[in-house]
Write an enzyme that holds these catalytic residues in place. Structure first.
Site, PDB file in Angstrom:
ATOM      1  N   CYS A 157       0.852  -1.197   0.000  1.00 40.17           N
ATOM      2  CA  CYS A 157       0.000   0.000   0.000  1.00 40.17           C
ATOM      3  C   CYS A 157       0.887   1.246   0.000  1.00 40.17           C
ATOM      4  CB  CYS A 157      -0.923  -0.011   1.215  1.00 40.17           C
ATOM      5  SG  CYS A 157      -2.097  -1.370   1.237  1.00 40.17           S
ATOM      6  N   ARG A 177      -0.717   3.858  -2.608  1.00 42.02           N
ATOM      7  CA  ARG A 177      -1.735   3.614  -3.631  1.00 42.02           C
ATOM      8  C   ARG A 177      -3.127   3.556  -3.035  1.00 42.02           C
ATOM      9  NH1 ARG A 177      -3.717  -1.391  -3.058  1.00 42.02           N
ATOM     10  NH2 ARG A 177      -2.416  -2.935  -1.973  1.00 42.02           N
ATOM     11  N   SER A 178      -3.227   3.184  -1.746  1.00 45.43           N
ATOM     12  CA  SER A 178      -4.521   2.933  -1.126  1.00 45.43           C
ATOM     13  C   SER A 178      -4.374   3.074   0.382  1.00 45.43           C
ATOM     14  CB  SER A 178      -4.983   1.515  -1.481  1.00 45.43           C
ATOM     15  OG  SER A 178      -6.098   1.124  -0.716  1.00 45.43           O
ATOM     16  N   HIS A 218      -9.800   6.156   1.491  1.00 48.48           N
ATOM     17  CA  HIS A 218     -11.167   5.671   1.642  1.00 48.48           C
ATOM     18  C   HIS A 218     -11.561   5.397   3.089  1.00 48.48           C
ATOM     19  CE1 HIS A 218      -8.521   2.172   0.716  1.00 48.48           C
ATOM     20  NE2 HIS A 218      -9.152   1.647   1.758  1.00 48.48           N
ATOM     21  N   ILE A 219     -12.856   5.530   3.312  1.00 47.39           N
ATOM     22  CA  ILE A 219     -13.476   5.181   4.590  1.00 47.39           C
ATOM     23  C   ILE A 219     -14.446   4.037   4.307  1.00 47.39           C
ATOM     24  CG2 ILE A 219     -14.979   5.949   6.466  1.00 47.39           C
ATOM     25  CD1 ILE A 219     -13.913   8.802   5.947  1.00 47.39           C
ATOM     26  N   TYR A 220     -14.257   2.906   4.965  1.00 45.68           N
ATOM     27  CA  TYR A 220     -15.128   1.754   4.743  1.00 45.68           C
ATOM     28  C   TYR A 220     -16.526   2.020   5.297  1.00 45.68           C
ATOM     29  CZ  TYR A 220     -11.519  -1.363   2.970  1.00 45.68           C
ATOM     30  OH  TYR A 220     -10.570  -1.948   2.180  1.00 45.68           O
TER      31      TYR A 220
END
Length: 276
Positions: A157, A177-178, A218-220
């Site tokens: 990541c 990347r994430s 991102h937020i899950y």
């Protein structure tokens, strides 16, 4: 108040208010019960942390700094890819029966390459360049090795760090990347802030800026309510940070050489669901 808190709150609010939802899309991650793990995401988030002003540990909740540093040293110093060399259980879900995460992270750091100054791995090359040609614009690491991706338990990541010297300051850009914002954002920020401090100390510089570039922030879906509660919490001044000044060799650092003082923070967030 902590600038790291302010950056975190602003980033989370922007994702929640303006992000793209992947609900209903074809996604790879899933929850333990098999349910697809959807996210709300922003593309191309860039956060800047001036390490000469403060140490960027969140005060909204406690970041386990020594544990984070242990993981960073597991990759950068020990160059290990086996979770049995790590006290924390962060990587358990991605390890095989022998504890290996494959040709990932620390494995890539330990691979030898032929550089102009001789054969060495990426970490040793960074240290050599900072000591011998600090104004080079080629001081970086990259562990996203396409040749080995099929043999990695998890594709990296946080995959690349570029170091850059300005005057007597050592700066770095962390490319990711994430990122799972709730589970990993400040964890990674703290790790690479400490790395800059360590590299600066052993090569004769002072810490400058850490720039964190996240392609997919991102937020899950199962983290949204936790994030909303977290960013409403009180904020405190940043803790004071120092390294053991007696350490002159990067390979001699331990987590105990990291000293944090006056770390005020909110309650810990426990039992965070993790998507795999």
């Amino acid at each position: 108040m902590s600038k790291a808190d302010q950056l975190f709150v602003t980033m989370c609010e922007d994702i929640l208010d303006h992000g793209f939802s992947t609900e209903g899309q074809k996604v790879r991650p899933h929850w333990e019960d098999g349910t697809p793990a959807y996210t709300i995401k922003n593309f191309g988030v860039v956060n800047r942390y001036d390490l000469s002003e403060e140490f960027p540990a969140l005060t909204l909740r406690r970041t386990a700094v020594k544990t984070a540093v242990e993981e960073m040293l597991w990759i950068w110093q020990r160059k290990s890819n086996n979770i049995r060399d790590l006290n924390a259980h962060i990587w358990d879900a991605w390890a095989d029966e022998n504890g290996s995460i494959g040709k990932a992270y620390g494995y890539q750091m330990g691979v030898k390459y032929r550089f102009p100054q001789g054969e060495m791995d990426q970490v040793d090359n960074v240290i050599w360049q900072l000591k011998n040609q600090p104004y080079s614009r080629r001081i970086l690491t990259n562990i996203y090795n396409f040749r080995d991706l099929a043999e990695m338990g998890l594709e990296p990541c946080a995959y690349s760090v570029t170091f850059n010297v300005t005057g007597d300051r050592l700066n770095a850009i962390l490319n990711q990347r994430s990122q799972d914002i709730l589970a990993a954002n400040n964890w990674n920020v703290v790790q690479y802030a400490v790395l800059v401090y360590m590299m600066a100390q052993v090569t004769g510089f002072r810490p400058g800026e850490l720039v964190h570039v996240i392609a997919d922030a991102h937020i899950y879906d199962r983290h949204v309510d936790i994030i909303r509660e977290l960013i409403r919490r009180p904020q405190y001044p940043a803790p004071k940070f120092r390294l053991n000044p007696d350490v002159k060799d990067f390979y001699d650092f331990t987590p105990d050489d990291v000293i944090l003082e006056d770390y005020q923070h909110g309650p810990q967030v426990k039992n965070i669901p993790v998507a795999v």
